[in-house]
Design an enzyme around this catalytic site. Structure first.
Site, mmCIF file in Angstrom:
data_model
loop_
_atom_site.group_PDB
_atom_site.id
_atom_site.type_symbol
_atom_site.label_atom_id
_atom_site.label_comp_id
_atom_site.label_asym_id
_atom_site.label_seq_id
_atom_site.Cartn_x
_atom_site.Cartn_y
_atom_site.Cartn_z
ATOM 1 N N HIS A 1 71.332 30.865 12.460
ATOM 2 C CA HIS A 1 72.103 32.019 11.989
ATOM 3 C C HIS A 1 72.192 33.068 13.106
ATOM 4 O O HIS A 1 71.932 34.252 12.912
ATOM 5 C CB HIS A 1 71.485 32.609 10.727
ATOM 6 C CG HIS A 1 71.679 31.724 9.521
ATOM 7 N ND1 HIS A 1 72.647 31.955 8.567
ATOM 8 C CD2 HIS A 1 71.059 30.578 9.151
ATOM 9 C CE1 HIS A 1 72.610 30.999 7.647
ATOM 10 N NE2 HIS A 1 71.653 30.150 7.982
ATOM 11 N N TYR B 1 60.095 31.298 11.898
ATOM 12 C CA TYR B 1 60.731 32.594 12.146
ATOM 13 C C TYR B 1 60.019 33.327 13.282
ATOM 14 O O TYR B 1 60.654 33.947 14.139
ATOM 15 C CB TYR B 1 60.683 33.458 10.883
ATOM 16 C CG TYR B 1 61.696 33.116 9.827
ATOM 17 C CD1 TYR B 1 62.173 31.812 9.648
ATOM 18 C CD2 TYR B 1 62.190 34.089 8.974
ATOM 19 C CE1 TYR B 1 63.088 31.502 8.664
ATOM 20 C CE2 TYR B 1 63.116 33.786 7.988
ATOM 21 C CZ TYR B 1 63.561 32.487 7.836
ATOM 22 O OH TYR B 1 64.478 32.187 6.857
#
Length: 298
Positions: free
Chosen positions: A25, A289
């Site tokens: 993303h 992440y």
């Protein structure tokens, strides 16, 4: 080599390494707004959502290429942080109802099958076909994207958690997926719009919408039925389900500050009253992440 390293390496191997950008993303922008609780919580015990809360969010196009077209047949995403200094619930939602993988190995293999073939200049269709045949659980995600036109604006997209979280409802423990339902309805691009829209239109579309006032979604729980698979986010839930409205997400402004752009919407940050999903993909998220952030801020 850790699983997180393998996952980010797999993303970089398929989409390339792009300094200062997220591994997944990569293309997106940040916004701010507020959460407004529903008038009745239908017995759902989440203290944070009993009062109005600030919201930080990021809209994005799936994949790891910062220059990807806003018309591309991939997911759209929204990262959400609901709450303030004392407590924050972080969510990462996508436009497809289910995920493309249910384990670290399947995640890596999915991307490897779609890595650019130097002789073709793109993914090798035979490798993709072979992967799909060997991994039929990944096909519903792909079929949804093939059959659903990209959204006309982030404000007209529906977003799903994929994961089934644990909640206490009327003092009973239940599993439920989360959905953000746009109050404007879900609207995709027409074939004519796909042909003429530029590759970068989603930010401008949101800017125009916000000029007329906040854009809104209803945050809902979709409660699992007894036969639903709650530990595999690649499996669709069919049929009728109980829906519980938690409140409304209102996005009010663009927020391009450096701090906003660096936020990590790690869904491991749960609100009190919310139990972590039990699937293997959720367990991978936090470390992946962190790995992605460490690489883009080096």
């Amino acid at each position: 080599m850790t699983q997180a390293t393998k996952l980010i390496d797999a993303l970089n191997g398929t989409f390339g390494c792009h300094k200062s950008f997220r591994a997944s993303h990569a293309k997106g922008f940040t916004v701010s707004g507020r959460f407004i609780p529903a008038q009745t919580n239908a017995g759902v015990q989440i203290p944070l959502l009993q009062s109005e809360q600030p919201v930080a969010a990021r809209f994005s196009v799936g994949g790891g290429k910062p220059g990807i077209s806003d018309k591309s047949p991939t997911v759209r995403g929204i990262g959400l942080m609901i709450g303030g200094a004392s407590e924050v619930w972080s969510l990462a939602l996508i436009s497809a109802p289910v995920f493309f993988a249910n384990s670290a190995q399947q995640f890596v293999d999915f991307l490897a099958a779609r890595a650019p073939d130097p002789e073709i200049g793109g993914p090798n269709p035979e490798k993709v076909k072979a992967f799909n045949t060997a991994n039929p659980n990944t096909v519903p995600h792909q079929e949804y994207l093939k059959s659903t036109s990209p959204c006309r604006c982030y404000s007209t997209e529906r977003y799903h958690s994929g994961h089934a979280y644990g909640f206490s409802i009327d003092n009973a423990s239940v599993a439920a997926r989360l959905v953000l339902e746009p109050t404007a309805g879900r609207t995709g691009l027409t074939p004519e719009e796909l042909a003429v829209f530029p590759d970068d239109f989603l930010r401008d579309a949101m800017t125009l919408k916000l000029a007329d006032g906040p854009v809104c979604w209803v945050l809902k729980l979709i409660v699992a039925n007894a036969a639903d698979e709650v530990r595999d986010p690649t499996v669709p839930w069919d049929g009728e389900h109980r829906e519980i409205v938690l409140g409304t997400i209102e996005i009010e402004d663009l927020d391009d500050g450096k701090e906003s752009q660096l936020r990590v919407f790690d869904p491991a940050h749960l609100a009190k009253g919310v139990d972590a999903p039990g699937d293997k993909v959720f367990a991978l998220r936090s470390a992946a992440y962190a790995e992605s952030k460490s690489r883009r801020t080096e």
